[in-house]
Scaffold this motif. Structure first.
Motif, mmCIF file in Angstrom:
data_model
loop_
_atom_site.group_PDB
_atom_site.id
_atom_site.type_symbol
_atom_site.label_atom_id
_atom_site.label_comp_id
_atom_site.label_asym_id
_atom_site.label_seq_id
_atom_site.Cartn_x
_atom_site.Cartn_y
_atom_site.Cartn_z
ATOM 1 N N PRO A 45 -26.606 81.195 -32.354
ATOM 2 C CA PRO A 45 -27.583 80.214 -32.798
ATOM 3 C C PRO A 45 -28.978 80.829 -32.786
ATOM 4 O O PRO A 45 -29.939 80.210 -32.344
ATOM 5 C CB PRO A 45 -27.454 79.100 -31.765
ATOM 6 N N ALA A 46 -29.074 82.097 -33.207
ATOM 7 C CA ALA A 46 -30.385 82.728 -33.262
ATOM 8 C C ALA A 46 -31.289 81.863 -34.122
ATOM 9 O O ALA A 46 -32.484 81.765 -33.907
ATOM 10 C CB ALA A 46 -30.269 84.124 -33.846
ATOM 11 N N CYS A 47 -30.670 81.251 -35.101
ATOM 12 C CA CYS A 47 -31.345 80.163 -35.782
ATOM 13 C C CYS A 47 -30.336 79.008 -35.805
ATOM 14 O O CYS A 47 -29.176 79.202 -35.495
ATOM 15 C CB CYS A 47 -31.735 80.573 -37.189
ATOM 16 N N GLY A 48 -30.766 77.848 -36.129
ATOM 17 C CA GLY A 48 -29.824 76.757 -36.288
ATOM 18 C C GLY A 48 -29.355 76.139 -34.995
ATOM 19 O O GLY A 48 -28.188 75.832 -34.829
ATOM 20 N N MET A 49 -30.263 75.956 -34.047
ATOM 21 C CA MET A 49 -29.880 75.328 -32.795
ATOM 22 C C MET A 49 -29.760 73.813 -32.940
ATOM 23 O O MET A 49 -29.335 73.137 -32.032
ATOM 24 C CB MET A 49 -30.918 75.642 -31.714
ATOM 25 N N GLY A 50 -30.173 73.312 -34.056
ATOM 26 C CA GLY A 50 -30.231 71.854 -34.206
ATOM 27 C C GLY A 50 -28.868 71.203 -34.248
ATOM 28 O O GLY A 50 -27.867 71.851 -34.449
ATOM 29 N N SER B 50 -33.135 88.717 -33.908
ATOM 30 C CA SER B 50 -33.086 88.033 -32.609
ATOM 31 C C SER B 50 -32.486 88.999 -31.592
ATOM 32 O O SER B 50 -31.278 88.999 -31.330
ATOM 33 C CB SER B 50 -32.280 86.738 -32.717
ATOM 34 N N VAL B 82 -34.585 83.772 -28.629
ATOM 35 C CA VAL B 82 -33.887 82.491 -28.609
ATOM 36 C C VAL B 82 -33.817 81.916 -27.195
ATOM 37 O O VAL B 82 -33.918 80.720 -26.986
ATOM 38 C CB VAL B 82 -32.437 82.663 -29.151
ATOM 39 N N ASP B 245 -31.268 70.469 -38.092
ATOM 40 C CA ASP B 245 -31.639 71.843 -38.440
ATOM 41 C C ASP B 245 -30.506 72.791 -38.073
ATOM 42 O O ASP B 245 -30.635 73.622 -37.172
ATOM 43 C CB ASP B 245 -32.919 72.202 -37.683
ATOM 44 N N THR B 246 -29.396 72.692 -38.777
ATOM 45 C CA THR B 246 -28.211 73.447 -38.378
ATOM 46 C C THR B 246 -28.049 74.788 -39.101
ATOM 47 O O THR B 246 -27.151 75.563 -38.755
ATOM 48 C CB THR B 246 -26.946 72.579 -38.605
ATOM 49 N N HIS B 247 -28.859 75.040 -40.091
ATOM 50 C CA HIS B 247 -28.872 76.349 -40.783
ATOM 51 C C HIS B 247 -27.511 76.749 -41.334
ATOM 52 O O HIS B 247 -27.163 77.919 -41.319
ATOM 53 C CB HIS B 247 -29.363 77.456 -39.838
ATOM 54 N N LEU B 277 -26.933 80.755 -40.788
ATOM 55 C CA LEU B 277 -25.942 81.215 -39.817
ATOM 56 C C LEU B 277 -24.806 81.963 -40.499
ATOM 57 O O LEU B 277 -24.392 81.611 -41.610
ATOM 58 C CB LEU B 277 -25.344 80.015 -39.073
ATOM 59 N N TRP B 388 -24.155 72.515 -27.715
ATOM 60 C CA TRP B 388 -24.460 73.863 -27.243
ATOM 61 C C TRP B 388 -24.281 74.061 -25.739
ATOM 62 O O TRP B 388 -24.619 75.121 -25.216
ATOM 63 C CB TRP B 388 -25.904 74.237 -27.621
#
Lengths: 50, 395
Positions: A45-50, B50, B82, B245-247, B277, B388
């Motif tokens: 989840p380096a991005c997209g933690m939502g 990251s 992160v 915001d799930t990318h 992702l 998470w």
């Protein structure tokens, strides 16, 4: 940006012949090690933690 | 429209900026497969990495290190943390380890800047949980400033923070930009403006984009993120879906429109980054859409007028440095509150259960103002924290 051919070739070979990932489970044991080598692991989840 | 170049001097003596079209590029097969054609066409001008997502690897594969190094040598590598959990009320040993790793990475690779996320991580340990917002108080301001100074000291380059998509209330949405500005003042830091995060807030709180955009210190925006996300059904607001915001999808048309509108208002913008992702890039079709999104982003950047004409460009280098032996700031009451909140979010069976637990928790009657939290956003916080709480699991 221009990247040298040798670097790009190495990336291409690596992503095609291996399953790479940034992240893995925390408590790695031999059984889990076997799994990580054979299964797709969720992306970071380096991005997209939502 | 002519492209402007970063660091070059125009005839009238003012500095000009170049905006680098970039991708979030991590050690992930799907992301690399999707990006390879763009690398080969020399379209990708910078990468965001990251560096702290490599926590289980003893060594970075040499081929990936070479790729990262190529960008670093050309001042085109930016780091995006992160896991530091900037607003954790207690100074944690893992945070010191994170800084030590960053210091080592910064010696090996040349980062043009380093950024982290706004908020604290809900997880029980350092590589679990998700970033959730915090109250805007003098104590959290002191905490965030202290941590940013430590990151800057370790990385020896500009540092910045990304705006958070999640908020409990409209008031929080309205005040986030000003708080980010205050946080970054002491370190002369920058802001990452994630436009999909703003898109989430526009939808979830019914806020006009222009008003929201101008609540941010746009002169501090050095990096913009675009990405896709998802819609989620919410029991607290069944008539409306929640934007998350799930990318994990392509960039919505509206986000491209936001990008066109935002670029001219950000005089110090240097990087525009496409994030997605790897799990959402598992087939040829999704990778092709990713490449199309990148090319669309590139076209928008090329066609945009930047706002830097005639203004002094901020290099975001520090004005002050961290004093040796400076004890990390802590707020242990905040830490207790964060732990209890994390526990509630991760274990509540539903919204009503969470509200009941919050009412009898240490957070009640504090700066968290839990009584004002929007039910649909509390339900979203529960979903994020529970998604998470175990970190990454095998699928």
């Amino acid at each position: 940006m221009k990247i040298s051919k040798s670097v790009l070739q190495a990336v291409a070979i690596a992503v095609v012949v291996t399953t790479v990932t940034s992240c893995a489970v925390n408590d790695v044991d031999p059984e889990k090690e076997k799994i990580t080598k054979n299964k797709v692991i969720d992306s970071c989840p380096a991005c997209g933690m939502g | 429209m002519p492209r402007l170049w970063y660091g070059l001097r125009k005839r009238n003596g003012s500095l000009m900026t170049k905006i680098y079209t970039s991708v979030a590029c991590n050690l992930d097969a799907n992301i690399l497969l999707a990006s390879l054609p763009l690398f080969e066409q020399e379209k990708i001008e910078a990468i965001e990495w990251s560096f702290d997502a490599l926590f289980k690897l003893e060594q970075i594969p040499p081929w990936f290190a070479d790729l990262v190094s190529e960008f670093g040598k050309n001042n085109r590598l930016i780091g995006h943390g992160v896991y530091f959990s900037l607003f954790s009320g207690k100074w944690l040993p893992e945070q010191q380890q994170w800084l030590d790793s960053l210091r080592a990475f910064s010696r090996e690779f040349h980062f043009d800047h380093i950024s982290e996320h706004f908020g604290f991580m809900t997880g029980a340990d350092f590589h679990k949980g998700a970033p959730i917002s915090i109250p805007y108080t003098s104590s959290t301001l002191a905490l965030g400033t202290d941590r940013l100074m430590r990151i800057q000291d370790a990385a020896n380059c500009p540092v910045g923070l990304e705006n958070l998509a999640f908020a409990y209330t409209l008031d929080e949405v309205r005040r986030q930009g000003a708080f980010l500005s205050e946080l970054t003042n002491k370190v002369n830091g920058f802001i990452i403006l994630d436009l999909h995060n703003l898109y989430c807030q526009i939808h979830n709180f019914n806020v006009p984009f222009e008003k929201l955009l101008h609540s941010y210190p746009l002169e501090k925006v050095r990096e913009i993120h675009i990405s896709g996300g998802s819609w989620e059904q919410n029991h607290a607001a069944p008539e409306d879906k929640i934007r998350r915001d799930t990318h994990d999808d392509e960039v919505p048309e509206t986000v491209f429109e936001l990008l066109s509108a935002a670029i001219p208002k950000c005089p110090n913008l240097k990087y525009v980054v496409l994030e997605q992702l790897g799990t959402a890039l598992s087939d040829e079709q999704s990778r092709s859409r990713f490449q199309q999104d990148f090319l669309r982003m590139e076209q928008i950047v090329k066609n945009s007028k930047t706002a830097s004409d005639g203004r002094i460009v901020n290099n975001f280098l520090p004005h002050t440095s961290l004093q040796s032996g400076h004890v990390p700031y802590e707020d242990l009451q905040l830490y207790r509150e964060q732990n209890e909140l994390s526990q509630i979010l991760e274990t509540a069976t539903d919204l009503a259960h969470a509200q009941k637990l919050l009412a009898s928790s240490v957070l009640n009657g504090t700066a968290w103002q839990t009584e004002t939290w929007q039910p649909h956003m509390l339900e979203t916080a529960i979903a994020i924290a529970q998604k998470w709480k175990n970190g990454f699991e095998l699928k």
